[in-house]
Design a protein around this motif. Structure first.
Motif, mmCIF file in Angstrom:
data_model
loop_
_atom_site.group_PDB
_atom_site.id
_atom_site.type_symbol
_atom_site.label_atom_id
_atom_site.label_comp_id
_atom_site.label_asym_id
_atom_site.label_seq_id
_atom_site.Cartn_x
_atom_site.Cartn_y
_atom_site.Cartn_z
ATOM 1 N N ARG A 72 0.857 -1.206 0.000
ATOM 2 C CA ARG A 72 0.000 0.000 0.000
ATOM 3 C C ARG A 72 0.887 1.248 0.000
ATOM 4 N NH1 ARG A 72 -4.829 0.744 -1.466
ATOM 5 N NH2 ARG A 72 -5.550 -1.035 -0.230
ATOM 6 N N PHE A 82 -7.418 -2.959 -14.511
ATOM 7 C CA PHE A 82 -7.422 -1.896 -13.508
ATOM 8 C C PHE A 82 -8.695 -2.024 -12.689
ATOM 9 C CE2 PHE A 82 -8.460 2.430 -12.125
ATOM 10 C CZ PHE A 82 -7.279 2.776 -11.487
ATOM 11 N N HIS A 94 -6.794 -4.842 -9.596
ATOM 12 C CA HIS A 94 -5.698 -4.201 -10.341
ATOM 13 C C HIS A 94 -4.744 -5.192 -11.017
ATOM 14 C CE1 HIS A 94 -6.936 -0.280 -9.197
ATOM 15 N NE2 HIS A 94 -6.495 -0.298 -7.973
ATOM 16 N N HIS A 167 0.109 3.462 -10.389
ATOM 17 C CA HIS A 167 -0.860 3.953 -9.399
ATOM 18 C C HIS A 167 -0.138 4.764 -8.313
ATOM 19 C CE1 HIS A 167 -3.972 3.890 -6.382
ATOM 20 N NE2 HIS A 167 -4.722 2.992 -7.001
ATOM 21 N N LYS A 191 -16.287 7.510 -9.938
ATOM 22 C CA LYS A 191 -16.532 6.168 -9.394
ATOM 23 C C LYS A 191 -17.147 6.214 -8.002
ATOM 24 C CE LYS A 191 -13.375 2.841 -10.372
ATOM 25 N NZ LYS A 191 -11.990 2.284 -10.500
ATOM 26 N N VAL A 242 -5.987 8.957 -13.538
ATOM 27 C CA VAL A 242 -6.894 8.636 -12.429
ATOM 28 C C VAL A 242 -6.449 9.440 -11.208
ATOM 29 C CG1 VAL A 242 -7.835 6.796 -10.951
ATOM 30 C CG2 VAL A 242 -7.207 6.287 -13.334
HETATM 31 O O1 LIG Z 1 -7.243 -0.955 -2.741
HETATM 32 P P1 LIG Z 1 -6.655 -1.058 -4.138
HETATM 33 O O2 LIG Z 1 -7.016 -2.362 -4.819
HETATM 34 O O3 LIG Z 1 -5.173 -0.843 -4.132
HETATM 35 O O4 LIG Z 1 -7.298 0.100 -4.998
HETATM 36 C C1 LIG Z 1 -7.242 1.434 -4.586
HETATM 37 C C2 LIG Z 1 -7.952 2.336 -5.600
HETATM 38 O O5 LIG Z 1 -7.267 2.294 -6.824
HETATM 39 C C3 LIG Z 1 -7.746 3.140 -7.881
HETATM 40 O O6 LIG Z 1 -7.420 4.470 -7.689
HETATM 41 C C4 LIG Z 1 -9.215 2.928 -8.149
HETATM 42 O O7 LIG Z 1 -9.746 3.910 -9.040
HETATM 43 C C5 LIG Z 1 -9.995 2.897 -6.868
HETATM 44 O O8 LIG Z 1 -11.336 2.514 -7.162
HETATM 45 C C6 LIG Z 1 -9.394 1.948 -5.848
HETATM 46 O O9 LIG Z 1 -10.131 1.952 -4.665
#
Ligand SMILES: O=P(O)(O)OC[C@H]1O[C@H](O)[C@H](O)[C@@H](O)[C@@H]1O
Length: 297
Positions: A72, A82, A94, A167, A191, A242
């Motif tokens: 994280r 994604f 993802h 990301h 979203k 994003v």
């Molecule tokens: O918790 P994760 O799977 O790492 O995803 C974290 C975030 O990633 C992106 O930014 C998506 O647009 C979000 O919808 C998601 O919540």
């Protein structure tokens, strides 16, 4: 390769060292220009700090460091989809790339920059999810600026369709006082509000609540205004941007994030997702690039 072999083959005395953290292999970079940390798990850059600057990337102090979990913070590499996998098909959020061990293909010091290339090919997990004929090369140039190049090649016999994202979690002083320039009057899919299509105001963006916005067909550079410093993201071959911050509401659902950590980061992601997904014919390849530079406000 084990740690000794990695250090023998790719280590650079006083500059690049491989070590173990929680059973995961990571490499530490230290040059006159910057320090950086990269995990082979997910090819995950978790730290990049140009000399004399504050760290540029946020890393959650509650992050898991485990073979089946995504880290994280830092820069998760999302591939080949994604978010949740389309069509209700099984697979991790993802994609699988961020929870697979990548291999080191190249490491060198050129001038004051470390050039590092990690690669990923089909694995038992990717094959079980139907991805067999692909290869990914992730080149990082780590110095006063950061250049990231993600190249995907189709070695299969059919078409390869995929989504991708870098990301990036940027470490900032306070999200409610942070500006994001470059997305003025831009269309996005919200979203957090039933995928409604909306338009940003004509001025730089300042987030004021839970944010999960996908900007399709958006090739703009963005500049984050973080107090006295700016962080600029120039991208190429990326049609989607994003912007994400979970705020209080979203943070409580994330076990690997302290509930009060969200004001300290914003994700501005270089991506190709949804309608901007990439389709490669056999033997074709595609490179998406992001270049991150620091400046003064
Ligand atoms: O918790 P994760 O799977 O790492 O995803 C974290 C975030 O990633 C992106 O930014 C998506 O647009 C979000 O919808 C998601 O919540």
């Amino acid at each position: 390769m084990n740690l000794t072999e990695l250090n023998d083959h790719f280590g650079l005395s006083g500059v690049l060292t491989f070590e173990d953290h929680n059973g995961l292999t990571r490499l530490q970079v230290k040059t006159p220009a910057c320090t950086a940390t990269v995990y082979l798990h997910g090819a995950h850059l978790t730290h990049w700090q140009p000399t004399g600057a504050q760290p540029v990337l946020f890393l959650s102090d509650r992050s898991d460091f485990a073979p089946d979990k995504a880290i994280r913070g830092g820069i998760p590499v999302c591939f080949p989809w994604f978010g949740p996998r389309a069509g209700g098909k099984p697979g991790p959020s993802h994609g699988f790339a961020r929870i697979q061990p990548w291999e080191v293909a190249f490491a060198a010091l050129s001038g004051e920059n470390v050039h590092l290339t990690l690669t990923l090919g089909p694995t038992a997990l990717s094959r079980s999810l139907g991805f067999d004929g692909f290869r990914v090369a992730y080149e990082m140039v780590l110095g006063k600026k950061l250049t990231l190049r993600l190249t995907v090649a189709n070695y299969g016999e059919g078409m390869l369709k995929y989504e991708e994202a870098l990301h990036t979690y940027f470490s900032i002083g306070e999200v409610r006082r942070t500006t994001i320039a470059g997305l003025e009057s831009a269309l996005f899919v919200d979203k957090t509000d039933g995928l409604k299509e909306k338009e940003t105001p004509p001025e730089a963006l300042i987030l004021s609540g839970q944010t999960d916005r996908v900007f399709p067909e958006n090739v703009s550079s963005t500049t984050i205004g973080d107090g006295p410093r700016t962080i600029t993201i120039n991208k190429s071959n990326s049609a989607t941007t994003v912007v994400w911050n979970p705020w209080t509401e979203g943070s409580v659902t994330l076990k690997d994030l302290r509930p009060d950590a969200w004001p300290g980061f914003v994700c501005v992601e270089t991506a190709n997702t949804g309608e901007d997904a990439i389709t490669l014919a056999p033997n074709d390849a595609h490179t998406m690039q992001a270049e991150i530079t620091l400046g003064k406000a």
